[in-house]
Write a protein that holds these residues in place. Structure first.
Motif, mmCIF file in Angstrom:
data_model
loop_
_atom_site.group_PDB
_atom_site.id
_atom_site.type_symbol
_atom_site.label_atom_id
_atom_site.label_comp_id
_atom_site.label_asym_id
_atom_site.label_seq_id
_atom_site.Cartn_x
_atom_site.Cartn_y
_atom_site.Cartn_z
ATOM 1 N N ASN A 26 0.875 -1.173 0.000
ATOM 2 C CA ASN A 26 0.000 0.000 0.000
ATOM 3 C C ASN A 26 0.918 1.231 0.000
ATOM 4 O O ASN A 26 1.266 1.782 1.041
ATOM 5 N N LYS A 27 1.302 1.637 -1.203
ATOM 6 C CA LYS A 27 2.364 2.630 -1.390
ATOM 7 C C LYS A 27 1.924 4.041 -1.031
ATOM 8 O O LYS A 27 0.822 4.456 -1.373
ATOM 9 N N VAL A 28 2.801 4.794 -0.373
ATOM 10 C CA VAL A 28 2.509 6.212 -0.121
ATOM 11 C C VAL A 28 3.508 7.134 -0.831
ATOM 12 O O VAL A 28 3.222 8.306 -1.045
ATOM 13 N N PHE A 29 4.672 6.612 -1.206
ATOM 14 C CA PHE A 29 5.685 7.462 -1.849
ATOM 15 C C PHE A 29 6.736 6.571 -2.509
ATOM 16 O O PHE A 29 7.078 5.513 -1.984
ATOM 17 N N GLU A 30 7.258 7.057 -3.633
ATOM 18 C CA GLU A 30 8.355 6.340 -4.287
ATOM 19 C C GLU A 30 9.183 7.330 -5.074
ATOM 20 O O GLU A 30 8.642 8.213 -5.749
ATOM 21 N N ASP A 31 10.496 7.219 -4.968
ATOM 22 C CA ASP A 31 11.381 7.953 -5.879
ATOM 23 C C ASP A 31 12.599 7.072 -6.135
ATOM 24 O O ASP A 31 12.579 5.870 -5.827
ATOM 25 N N GLU A 32 13.666 7.661 -6.675
ATOM 26 C CA GLU A 32 14.856 6.879 -7.026
ATOM 27 C C GLU A 32 15.488 6.234 -5.796
ATOM 28 O O GLU A 32 16.119 5.180 -5.895
ATOM 29 N N TRP A 33 15.320 6.849 -4.637
ATOM 30 C CA TRP A 33 16.092 6.440 -3.451
ATOM 31 C C TRP A 33 15.303 5.669 -2.415
ATOM 32 O O TRP A 33 15.904 5.015 -1.543
ATOM 33 N N ALA A 34 13.993 5.790 -2.454
ATOM 34 C CA ALA A 34 13.196 5.230 -1.357
ATOM 35 C C ALA A 34 11.808 4.830 -1.821
ATOM 36 O O ALA A 34 11.269 5.367 -2.801
ATOM 37 N N LEU A 35 11.255 3.866 -1.097
ATOM 38 C CA LEU A 35 9.850 3.469 -1.265
ATOM 39 C C LEU A 35 9.227 3.520 0.130
ATOM 40 O O LEU A 35 9.849 3.053 1.105
ATOM 41 N N ALA A 36 8.020 4.088 0.219
ATOM 42 C CA ALA A 36 7.310 4.145 1.503
ATOM 43 C C ALA A 36 5.942 3.509 1.323
ATOM 44 O O ALA A 36 5.267 3.737 0.313
ATOM 45 N N PHE A 37 5.547 2.687 2.305
ATOM 46 C CA PHE A 37 4.249 2.005 2.229
ATOM 47 C C PHE A 37 3.743 1.763 3.647
ATOM 48 O O PHE A 37 4.506 1.759 4.617
ATOM 49 N N HIS A 38 2.420 1.544 3.737
ATOM 50 C CA HIS A 38 1.811 1.316 5.048
ATOM 51 C C HIS A 38 2.230 -0.052 5.591
ATOM 52 O O HIS A 38 2.238 -1.050 4.846
ATOM 53 N N ASP A 39 2.564 -0.089 6.880
ATOM 54 C CA ASP A 39 2.880 -1.361 7.532
ATOM 55 C C ASP A 39 1.631 -2.252 7.514
ATOM 56 O O ASP A 39 0.516 -1.783 7.749
ATOM 57 N N ILE A 40 1.835 -3.530 7.269
ATOM 58 C CA ILE A 40 0.720 -4.475 7.150
ATOM 59 C C ILE A 40 0.048 -4.732 8.504
ATOM 60 O O ILE A 40 -1.108 -5.149 8.549
ATOM 61 N N ALA A 41 0.746 -4.451 9.594
ATOM 62 C CA ALA A 41 0.198 -4.654 10.948
ATOM 63 C C ALA A 41 0.456 -3.387 11.767
ATOM 64 O O ALA A 41 1.339 -3.360 12.632
ATOM 65 N N PRO A 42 -0.306 -2.320 11.469
ATOM 66 C CA PRO A 42 0.019 -1.013 12.062
ATOM 67 C C PRO A 42 -0.045 -0.999 13.589
ATOM 68 O O PRO A 42 -0.946 -1.585 14.182
ATOM 69 N N GLN A 43 0.917 -0.316 14.189
ATOM 70 C CA GLN A 43 0.973 -0.210 15.650
ATOM 71 C C GLN A 43 0.680 1.209 16.124
ATOM 72 O O GLN A 43 0.880 1.534 17.298
ATOM 73 N N ALA A 44 0.213 2.062 15.206
ATOM 74 C CA ALA A 44 -0.193 3.441 15.536
ATOM 75 C C ALA A 44 -1.153 3.854 14.430
ATOM 76 O O ALA A 44 -1.189 3.211 13.366
ATOM 77 N N PRO A 45 -1.937 4.934 14.633
ATOM 78 C CA PRO A 45 -2.872 5.361 13.574
ATOM 79 C C PRO A 45 -2.163 5.586 12.236
ATOM 80 O O PRO A 45 -2.719 5.269 11.183
ATOM 81 N N VAL A 46 -0.963 6.155 12.281
ATOM 82 C CA VAL A 46 -0.116 6.209 11.078
ATOM 83 C C VAL A 46 1.106 5.335 11.351
ATOM 84 O O VAL A 46 1.809 5.533 12.354
#
Ligand code: AMP
Length: 125
Positions: A26-46
């Motif tokens: 569940n991607k939130v950001f991607e560029d040449e250097w990094a990929l960010a996605f939601h943790d599959i088992a969230p431990q906080a609201p974000v």
């Protein structure tokens, strides 16, 4: 099971598969250097994971071997994602687990970005 962070990089780890598009995220950001996605088992609201696009086992591996460009790109991506998630004003927490004592389970460097509520103590007792 926590991993041994001194082992060589395993190209079959789950985040390597996500980077190659072999399994979804569940991607939130991607560029040449990094990929960010939601943790599959969230431990906080974000609870977002930010990973470098390069093959690094841990913070130790990354800080020792990554180029200045990769380090700058990754650090900027973490800051960008936190801003994009609206976390700067309320505040947030970054966490990178390493090896057995750190409780690292996935052998590809990832920074946890937590927010959306008061996060309590820094370390559980
Ligand atoms: P760590 O203990 O620091 O290695 O954290 C690994 C994190 O990866 C845990 O919070 C898991 O919930 C998360 N995780 C494992 N598999 C996936 C996946 N396929 N997609 C998103 N998050 C995952």
């Amino acid at each position: 099971m926590p991993i041994d962070a001194t082992q060589p990089y395993d190209p079959n780890n789950v985040f390597a598969k996500i980077l190659r598009g072999e399994i979804p995220c569940n991607k939130v950001f991607e560029d040449e250097w990094a990929l960010a996605f939601h943790d599959i088992a969230p431990q906080a609201p974000v609870h977002v994971l930010v990973i470098p696009t390069g093959a690094y086992v841990s913070w130790d591996d990354f800080s020792a071997r990554a180029s200045a460009e990769e380090i700058a790109g990754f650090v900027r991506a973490v800051g960008h994602v936190a801003r994009e998630q609206g976390l700067v004003e309320p505040g947030y927490r970054l966490l990178a687990n390493l090896g057995a004592d750190g409780g690292q389970e996935v052998p590809h460097l990832h920074v946890h970005l937590f927010g959306g509520a008061p996060l309590g103590r820094m370390i559980a007792r």
